[in-house]
Write a protein that holds these residues in place. Structure first.
Motif, PDB file in Angstrom:
ATOM      1  N   GLU C 145       0.822  -1.205   0.000  1.00  0.00           N
ATOM      2  CA  GLU C 145       0.000   0.000   0.000  1.00  0.00           C
ATOM      3  C   GLU C 145       0.863   1.265   0.000  1.00  0.00           C
ATOM      4  O   GLU C 145       0.390   2.337  -0.351  1.00  0.00           O
ATOM      5  CB  GLU C 145      -0.972   0.004   1.176  1.00  0.00           C
ATOM      6  CG  GLU C 145      -0.323  -0.087   2.541  1.00  0.00           C
ATOM      7  CD  GLU C 145      -0.193  -1.526   3.018  1.00  0.00           C
ATOM      8  OE1 GLU C 145      -0.206  -2.444   2.162  1.00  0.00           O
ATOM      9  OE2 GLU C 145      -0.072  -1.726   4.238  1.00  0.00           O
ATOM     10  N   GLY C 146       2.134   1.132   0.393  1.00  0.00           N
ATOM     11  CA  GLY C 146       3.038   2.274   0.343  1.00  0.00           C
ATOM     12  C   GLY C 146       3.134   2.847  -1.065  1.00  0.00           C
ATOM     13  O   GLY C 146       3.263   4.064  -1.243  1.00  0.00           O
ATOM     14  N   LYS C 149       0.208   5.048  -1.570  1.00  0.00           N
ATOM     15  CA  LYS C 149       0.418   6.308  -0.843  1.00  0.00           C
ATOM     16  C   LYS C 149       1.333   7.220  -1.636  1.00  0.00           C
ATOM     17  O   LYS C 149       1.067   8.404  -1.800  1.00  0.00           O
ATOM     18  CB  LYS C 149       1.041   6.004   0.522  1.00  0.00           C
ATOM     19  CG  LYS C 149       0.030   5.715   1.605  1.00  0.00           C
ATOM     20  CD  LYS C 149       0.733   5.747   2.963  1.00  0.00           C
ATOM     21  CE  LYS C 149       0.332   4.575   3.810  1.00  0.00           C
ATOM     22  NZ  LYS C 149       1.140   4.379   4.992  1.00  0.00           N
ATOM     23  N   SER C 152      -0.225   8.678  -4.695  1.00  0.00           N
ATOM     24  CA  SER C 152      -1.249   9.686  -4.490  1.00  0.00           C
ATOM     25  C   SER C 152      -0.621  11.045  -4.229  1.00  0.00           C
ATOM     26  O   SER C 152      -1.320  12.055  -4.243  1.00  0.00           O
ATOM     27  CB  SER C 152      -2.195   9.279  -3.355  1.00  0.00           C
ATOM     28  OG  SER C 152      -1.460   9.125  -2.176  1.00  0.00           O
ATOM     29  N   THR C 153       0.676  11.100  -3.981  1.00  0.00           N
ATOM     30  CA  THR C 153       1.311  12.411  -3.921  1.00  0.00           C
ATOM     31  C   THR C 153       2.181  12.650  -5.153  1.00  0.00           C
ATOM     32  O   THR C 153       2.240  13.756  -5.668  1.00  0.00           O
ATOM     33  CB  THR C 153       2.175  12.564  -2.659  1.00  0.00           C
ATOM     34  OG1 THR C 153       3.051  11.447  -2.581  1.00  0.00           O
ATOM     35  CG2 THR C 153       1.331  12.633  -1.418  1.00  0.00           C
ATOM     36  N   THR C 179      -0.210  12.885 -10.075  1.00  0.00           N
ATOM     37  CA  THR C 179      -0.665  11.943  -9.056  1.00  0.00           C
ATOM     38  C   THR C 179      -1.725  11.037  -9.661  1.00  0.00           C
ATOM     39  O   THR C 179      -2.151  11.241 -10.803  1.00  0.00           O
ATOM     40  CB  THR C 179      -1.299  12.668  -7.855  1.00  0.00           C
ATOM     41  OG1 THR C 179      -2.568  13.170  -8.273  1.00  0.00           O
ATOM     42  CG2 THR C 179      -0.441  13.809  -7.393  1.00  0.00           C
ATOM     43  N   GLN C 198      -7.035  -1.341  -0.261  1.00  0.00           N
ATOM     44  CA  GLN C 198      -5.958  -0.385  -0.026  1.00  0.00           C
ATOM     45  C   GLN C 198      -6.053   0.796  -0.986  1.00  0.00           C
ATOM     46  O   GLN C 198      -5.735   1.912  -0.623  1.00  0.00           O
ATOM     47  CB  GLN C 198      -4.602  -1.071  -0.167  1.00  0.00           C
ATOM     48  CG  GLN C 198      -4.217  -1.929   1.027  1.00  0.00           C
ATOM     49  CD  GLN C 198      -5.129  -3.120   1.224  1.00  0.00           C
ATOM     50  OE1 GLN C 198      -5.572  -3.726   0.249  1.00  0.00           O
ATOM     51  NE2 GLN C 198      -5.446  -3.447   2.466  1.00  0.00           N
ATOM     52  N   GLN C 201      -8.583   2.933   0.647  1.00  0.00           N
ATOM     53  CA  GLN C 201      -8.112   3.534   1.895  1.00  0.00           C
ATOM     54  C   GLN C 201      -7.027   4.574   1.684  1.00  0.00           C
ATOM     55  O   GLN C 201      -7.045   5.634   2.292  1.00  0.00           O
ATOM     56  CB  GLN C 201      -7.581   2.447   2.827  1.00  0.00           C
ATOM     57  CG  GLN C 201      -8.697   1.670   3.489  1.00  0.00           C
ATOM     58  CD  GLN C 201      -8.174   0.482   4.272  1.00  0.00           C
ATOM     59  OE1 GLN C 201      -7.019   0.110   4.168  1.00  0.00           O
ATOM     60  NE2 GLN C 201      -9.042  -0.113   5.063  1.00  0.00           N
ATOM     61  N   TYR C 202      -6.070   4.259   0.841  1.00  0.00           N
ATOM     62  CA  TYR C 202      -4.921   5.153   0.725  1.00  0.00           C
ATOM     63  C   TYR C 202      -4.990   6.072  -0.486  1.00  0.00           C
ATOM     64  O   TYR C 202      -4.331   7.090  -0.523  1.00  0.00           O
ATOM     65  CB  TYR C 202      -3.622   4.347   0.689  1.00  0.00           C
ATOM     66  CG  TYR C 202      -3.425   3.537   1.925  1.00  0.00           C
ATOM     67  CD1 TYR C 202      -3.065   4.157   3.119  1.00  0.00           C
ATOM     68  CD2 TYR C 202      -3.640   2.174   1.936  1.00  0.00           C
ATOM     69  CE1 TYR C 202      -2.907   3.426   4.272  1.00  0.00           C
ATOM     70  CE2 TYR C 202      -3.479   1.433   3.081  1.00  0.00           C
ATOM     71  CZ  TYR C 202      -3.114   2.060   4.247  1.00  0.00           C
ATOM     72  OH  TYR C 202      -2.958   1.340   5.388  1.00  0.00           O
ATOM     73  N   SER C 205      -7.843   9.868  -0.641  1.00  0.00           N
ATOM     74  CA  SER C 205      -7.567  11.270  -0.297  1.00  0.00           C
ATOM     75  C   SER C 205      -7.051  12.038  -1.505  1.00  0.00           C
ATOM     76  O   SER C 205      -7.272  13.235  -1.631  1.00  0.00           O
ATOM     77  CB  SER C 205      -6.538  11.312   0.824  1.00  0.00           C
ATOM     78  OG  SER C 205      -5.397  10.585   0.439  1.00  0.00           O
TER      79      SER C 205
END
Lengths: 427, 417, 302, 233
Positions: C145-146, C149, C152-153, C179, C198, C201-202, C205
């Motif tokens: 999931e990293g 994350k 997403s940035t 992104t 995941q 969840q991640y 956002s």
């Protein structure tokens, strides 16, 4: 001469007058022309309005090195993007004395789609000031003027305030366990309801002893980094103790090398506790293979051949749950399962004699130990559940009031209350 | 062996054995009848073979640094030996023999280093492979005839001949060949598959062989995975980066903090050594220490994680209004909405379900009276949950079996048209 | 097996009671036949597209042609039988609609499956598609999931280059993509963790409101994902049935002329499902009838 | 002391550190570090696993216990796979570093390791997994009997889901008009109700319980209330 001079003067004046007249006549034309020119210029390239309210702030709750740039885009419709530049660090300036700014990012339309824009600037040095400047990119590629921010430095937070609700909840849960452990020590009577599956442990081991067959204990297929494996092994301790007392043969094939080591420690400790350290046989606890289905293939064959009278499945299980339970069933063994893997519970429930469902599995080791401290901790778990039920009831009631009285003042209050409750719990 | 046999014969009556053998023979006959009906080779496998050639080249230092291509940039810089410490490091790369940079002078071949040649074999779908082989054959046949020179000038003829020779070269160098090692593999895989299935009838020597192979191969497999994907990059590469770079991971990027990495890598190594101390004749108790570290750290980690992700998040998700309205218009639920009976019932049932199941999990209260009744409702919810999960899982399990039959019928027996 | 020898009442009741204690191997045989026979006979049953399949189809259909779509192959060969048909159909659907497709994998072996799909589906039905322009294979990245994350940035932080080593700054398809929010749709074909859950969840956002997320999942996993529909997830294809329904919707709108069997895998695999489900239903009924018969008999005997 | 108290202290200390580290941004990433250490530890621990595997099987062979031939098969396949994988036998060289043999990739069937994965390990595990199709059927036959109300709910739900999962469910219920009061009996809606209302609620409560159980178990270990794991009597 004089006449001549006067005529020159007069001529000059007249010329000037003429020029003035022409000029006066030209003014409106010039104005129109200028207006047209300006208008054309404006129409062709509307220099986008510069960003407003530029702020450079430390990002909260982090380990430093991060700043956040905030700005307002005055006219999102006429903006196509944004250019963000930062000041050079001292080290960079030493290398390149000519530059003052360096572009960090050119963001697309999404960044200026709304009035409020923000950007996370990473890798900022914490021992010197950093500035940023921002320019809005117009729809035709024209850049607005740069707006410069005040200097800022990233700060290191020692505590993540966004995790405060979690900390409070952890404290509540821990305290409810601790308080009950303390109460248990002070001699307060503890009543715990019967858990049928656990009462069956002694019976199953006893039956295996009577039949002269082995007891099989499967501690799941995960490694020691899964709390289910650890919980399974503490149950193994109790089963092993019973088995040692009854002098039944206990077999523990494991799927992981470290679990094998831990299981050996556990069983050896159980034999000590039962006062029969000499009956401990390390050879009954073996590593098979890390491969889930290789392990299952071994267990299936082993069960068919050795026909253990009691099978315990305690730990993290996946697809193999039903393979084990069906094979165990076909050899007529008493099967007791316990797992916190929600997707496998149905198969254990359907095919095993007793199943410890989720939380029961975690309570089992404490229950089996019969120690007052441990029973107290089970009571603590109940306090946690009461807390959950209370929170759910209050939250649901508030949400219902908000829905029933939508727009009313009570409804508004309830709505904001439930929203902050959800915010607390992270929903 | 004799003990095994004794168990078998006591396990099931003789007539049963005969029946199952008859069924197996019937099945085998059926399969071969099917094979007659759809003839074709068994366990067909084809590969496309590509020959790769690489030579070692040196980057010729260019006046400007910007002209270097990405390939060169990504190559690691060979550290100078102690003798030529003062000299600038030379960048050496392995490139294809006909790399255009040789001609442009950017690269220079390193003399005295042998050329590396190897074949790469990629599996091709048998049906496609057969088509491609046929197409290539017909192309080769067409191209093998020389160009008809009538009505062509000499230049035209030569140009066409050259193009034909080139095309022929491409066709001839494309190699799609039958792959015996893959065919043997399919046979072995099919036999192993049948071996596992035979366990359904009863435990038998065939299954025992297959089980033994599975245990041996899989144990080694996971050790290899741990070795190549964890120990080498995360432990050895931190402890002895130069050695690892020279032998196993030539692409390993230099670390920014080699000293810190080294020290941090010592911690798991030390824990591992303590665990292995079990094998030592004395002081086996020290193996408990790394276990304590593991249990402690993961207990701490899971405590916060489970409270945050499951406890709090699930409570938040349950806080929903019990009444539901169907909003007929997008803008306002208040004006154009009607009471939604189904939604309301669902909302109430949802909350009732969560609470009753939680009550079932209460350990302090005996399941009697009101608590008993509530807990019983909780059990109903659990049973419905489990029943549904069971029903949903069936589909996936059957798909798995379909996958295995697919392998047997198509890859092995070639029954697909 | 031993109980079989005890005295049973004659007639149908006795037969039923005996059926209730039938040796489990007969059940195994019945399962094998129920699955093998429809496969060999290539039985197919018509599917009625369900709400979820329709929602997934609409999600991909509703974004304009040329949109960027990210398809994550979060599964491995072990669950390929269940998930590959839907992955194929999603890929074909996106390509037919003219979306620009980026493929990636959070599971190490997913990359291989995505490679196969590019060759067997994308280039088979859409040979005109150009790598880098119409599609790009980002490949597998470690970090579970990293990776989500990070993406997403900044996608560049997770993937500096595509699977073939080409820097993503040089890939036309990813121009201006910073992104995962810059994709109009993300589809995760997931067999577990990391996977669809995941992504929700991640990745949530980073996703603006206009963003769509769809998932294809195994039957086992589906119940854990259902709460995310329809708020965080536009649509979901559940197990082989979801694949079959979706396949039908896709091939109805975008029929293919050759190798059509690759887009009928889901429906083909529903044939054995159909028969096997009926067998299971029959077994449950048989078990209960037998139990009732035995109960009545024992009651009478008493 | 060394054998009993110190391990408990180590356990408590490491647990408390990990709990507290989660609340500070500076130490937040420690848990990731711990996971990576654990993976290395697990890798090192394979020495124990392999040693045990060898010991058990060699003992069986040398004492010629029944079934010793199977132990020999296990050892041979174990050894062969290990040698092939460690030496990267038949690996495809890395295009950028063809001279470093151990840098090659052994995933394709060209390499011994890839071949063994593709034709031995993968079909075996997949088939073992596929056995579940048979076990699911026999478990359903045996366990889904309406002995009491709870059992009726269990088998009834499974029955409904089995039915609506195939086209038969839609055929059976499609005659119910979509806007009538009984629309909830349509296959689609039934499935949705079971999963979205009942299953979601049940799962939520199970998850809350598991979270509490995990937390309490962790606390018991960290606070030394449950010392069975490490102390020898």
């Amino acid at each position: 001469m004089r006449r001549r001079s006067t005529s020159v003067v007069r001529e000059s004046v007249r010329l000037l007058q003429r020029v003035g007249e022409y000029a006066a006549a030209c003014v409106p034309f010039a104005c129109v022309a200028m207006a047209l020119f300006v208008a054309r210029d404006v129409a062709a390239s509307p220099m986008p309005p510069a960003a407003e309210n530029l702020r450079l702030e430390d990002a909260p709750d982090d380990a430093g090195g991060v700043l956040v740039v905030f700005w307002k885009t005055p006219d999102p419709a006429a903006s196509a993007g944004v250019v963000i530049e930062r000041s050079l660090t001292a080290a960079e300036r030493a290398k390149n004395a000519n530059e003052l700014w360096i572009e960090v990012e050119r963001l697309g339309r999404d960044a200026v789609a709304g009035v409020d824009g923000s950007y996370v600037l990473k890798g900022v040095p914490s021992d010197e000031d950093t500035r940023v400047r921002v320019s809005i990119l117009g729809t035709d590629g024209e850049l607005s003027e740069f707006v410069e921010s005040a200097p800022a430095r990233p700060e290191v937070s020692l505590f993540a305030f966004k995790r405060l609700p979690l900390l409070l909840t952890v404290i509540v849960v821990s305290l409810s366990v601790l308080v009950w452990v303390a109460l248990a020590r002070s001699g307060r009577p503890l009543k715990i309801r019967r858990i049928a599956a656990l009462d069956a442990v002694d019976e199953a081991v006893g039956r295996a002893t009577e039949m002269g067959r082995a007891v099989l204990f499967v501690p799941g297929i995960q490694d020691m980094n899964d709390i289910q494996t650890i919980a399974g092994l503490t149950i193994l301790g109790r089963v092993a103790q019973t088995a040692a007392e009854y002098d039944a043969r206990l077999e523990v094939p494991t799927c992981r090398s470290i679990v094998m080591t831990a299981a050996r420690e556990q069983v050896q400790a159980a034999h000590h506790a039962a006062g029969r350290p000499e009956t401990y046989a390390e050879g009954n606890i073996n590593y098979i293979t890390d491969e889930q289905f290789g392990y299952v293939a071994y267990l299936s064959g082993h069960m068919m051949r050795e026909k253990p009278a009691a099978c315990f499945y305690m730990g993290a299980f996946y697809a193999e749950s039903l393979v084990l339970a069906e094979n165990g069933n076909s050899i007529g063994a008493i099967q007791i399962a316990g797992t916190a893997e929600p997707s496998q519970l149905p198969f254990f429930v359907a095919a095993c004699d007793y199943t410890l469902i989720g939380e029961e599995f975690f309570a089992a080791s404490a229950y089996l130990s019969g120690e007052r401290d441990q029973l107290g901790s089970i009571k603590g778990q109940d306090v946690g559940k009461a807390f959950a039920i209370g929170a759910i009831l209050i939250g649901t009631a508030l949400a219902t009031i908000a829905a029933l009285n939508e727009g009313g003042s009570l409804g508004m209050w309830a709505g904001s209350a439930v929203a902050s409750m959800r915010g607390f719990f992270g929903g | 062996m004799s003990a095994d046999r004794a168990q078998q014969s006591s396990g099931a009556p003789k007539s049963d054995t005969r029946l199952w053998i008859a069924l197996l023979i019937f099945g085998a006959v059926g399969i071969f009848a099917g094979k007659l009906w759809r003839p074709g080779p068994l366990a067909e496998a084809y590969v496309e073979v590509v020959t790769e050639t690489r030579v070692l080249a040196e980057v010729v230092p260019a006046p400007t640094t910007q002209g270097t291509s990405t390939d060169v940039q990504s190559a690691e810089t060979v550290a100078p030996t102690s003798l030529e410490q003062e000299n600038a490091p030379t960048t050496r790369v392995w490139v294809e023999l006909d790399d255009p940079r040789f001609k442009s002078g950017e690269l220079r071949r390193v003399e005295g280093v042998a050329t590396e040649v190897w074949d790469e074999r990629a599996k091709v779908d048998p049906k496609k492979a057969r088509e491609q082989i046929a197409a290539l054959e017909s192309d080769a046949e067409k191209l093998s005839a020389p160009t008809d020179p009538t009505g062509l000038t000499r230049e035209e003829f030569e140009a066409r001949e050259a193009a034909r020779m080139n095309a022929l070269k491409v066709v001839e160098s494309t190699r799609i060949v039958a792959s015996p090692r893959d065919s043997i593999g399919i046979w072995i895989a099919a036999l192993l598959t049948l071996g596992i299935f035979s366990f359904l009838v009863r435990d038998n020597p065939f299954y025992k062989v297959v089980e033994s192979i599975l245990i041996g191969v899989s144990a080694a497999y996971w050790m290899l995975v741990a070795f190549w994907s964890t120990l080498v990059p995360d432990l050895f590469a931190k402890l002895a980066p130069d050695l690892v770079r020279a032998t196993m991971l030539p692409g390993l990027a230099p670390s920014e903090h080699p000293g810190k990495d080294f020290l941090l890598a010592l911690i798991p190594l030390a824990l591992g050594m303590m665990l292995l101390w079990r094998l030592a004749p004395r002081g086996a108790w020290i193996a408990v220490w790394p276990l304590a570290v593991v249990i402690g750290t993961f207990a701490g980690m899971r405590l916060t994680a489970s409270i945050e992700a499951d406890f709090m998040a699930q409570i938040a998700a349950t806080m929903k209004p019990l009444v539901a309205y169907t909003s007929s218009s997008a803008e306002g639920a208040a004006a154009g909405s009607a009471f939604d009976l189904g939604g309301t019932l669902a909302g109430i049932l949802g909350v009732v379900g969560v609470i009753t199941v939680l009550v079932y999990f209460f350990f302090s209260l005996e399941h009697k009276g009101v608590v008993g009744k509530t807990a019983r409702v909780g059990v109903w919810f659990l049973m419905i949950t489990f029943g549904a999960a069971f029903g949903f899982t069936v589909m996936g399990r059957i798909t798995l079996l379909v996958g295995r039959f697919d392998f047997l019928f198509n890859d092995w027996l070639g029954l697909s048209p | 097996m031993k109980q079989r020898n005890e005295q049973l009442p004659p007639g149908i009741r006795g037969f039923l009671i005996r059926m209730g204690q039938i040796d489990r191997r007969w059940i195994y045989l019945a399962v094998a036949v129920a699955i093998a026979a429809p496969m060999l006979a290539r039985l197919r049953f018509p599917e009625v597209p369900g709400r979820m399949a329709q929602a997934t189809f609409d999600a991909i259909e509703s974004i304009p042609p040329g949109s960027r779509v990210l398809i994550a192959y979060d599964f491995d060969p072990a669950s390929a039988a269940e998930l590959e048909p839907m992955a194929n159909a999603v890929l074909h659907h996106c390509a037919s609609k003219g979306h620009r497709i980026a493929l990636m994998a959070l599971w190490p072996l997913g990359k291989q499956l995505a490679d196969d799909a590019i060759r067997d589906i994308l280039l088979e039905y859409h040979p005109e598609k150009v790598e880098g322009v119409d599609y790009v294979q980002l490949g597998f990245k470690t970090g579970n999931e990293g990776v989500i994350k990070l993406m997403s940035t900044s996608i560049a932080e997770a993937y500096a280059a595509d699977a073939s080593g080409k820097p993503i700054t040089q890939i036309p398809l990813l121009e201006g993509v910073r992104t995962i929010g810059d994709f109009q749709l993300i589809a995760s074909i997931s067999a577990g963790t990391p996977g669809a859950q995941q992504w929700v969840q991640y990745g949530d956002s980073a996703m603006p409101d206009a963003f769509k997320f769809v998932a294809g999942t195994t039957g086992v996993q589906s119940s854990q994902l259902l709460p995310y529909y329809p708020k965080q997830m536009e649509g979901m294809l559940i197990a082989i049935k979801g694949a079959a329904e979706y396949e039908m919707l896709v091939t109805e709108k975008y029929p293919v002329t050759r190798s059509a069997d690759r887009l009928a895998l889901g429906r083909e695999r529903m044939g054995p499902q159909f028969v096997a489900h009926l067998l299971l239903i029959g077994l449950i009924v048989l078990g209960n009838v037998s139990m009732l018969a035995a109960r009545g008999w024992k009651g009478a005997a008493r | 002391m060394l054998q009993r108290t110190i391990p408990l202290l180590i356990l408590s200390a490491s647990g408390l550190i990990l709990i507290l580290s989660y609340f500070s941004p500076i130490t937040e990433t420690w848990s990731e570090q711990v996971v990576s250490w654990f993976n290395i530890l697990a890798g090192v621990a394979f020495v124990l696993g392999a040693g045990n595997l060898l010991a058990v099987n060699l003992e069986k062979i040398s004492s010629k216990r029944p079934g010793w031939a199977y132990s020999a098969i296990t050892l041979v396949s174990f050894g062969a796979m290990l040698v092939v994988g460690l030496s990267k036998w038949g690996a495809v060289p890395d295009a950028k570093h063809p001279d470093v043999h151990l840098a090659g990739s052994q995933d394709s069937t060209q390499a011994g390791y890839g071949w063994a994965y593709e034709y031995v390990l993968s079909p075996l595990t997949a088939t073992m997994f596929a056995l579940l199709a048979f076990y699911v059927a026999s478990a359903a036959f045996r366990a889904f009997r309406a002995k009491n109300f709870e059992a009726i709910l269990l088998l009834g739900t499974a029955f409904i889901i089995l039915l609506v999962q195939i086209a038969a469910g839609a055929f059976l219920t499609n005659w119910i008009p979509e806007d009538s009061f009984f629309a909830f009996l349509r296959a689609e809606s039934l499935k949705a109700i079971v999963t979205e209302v009942f299953q979601t609620a049940g799962m939520r409560a199970i998850l809350i319980g598991i979270a509490l159980g995990t937390a309490a178990t962790s606390l018991r270990l960290i606070l030394g209330i449950d010392r069975s794991a490490l102390s020898k009597g």
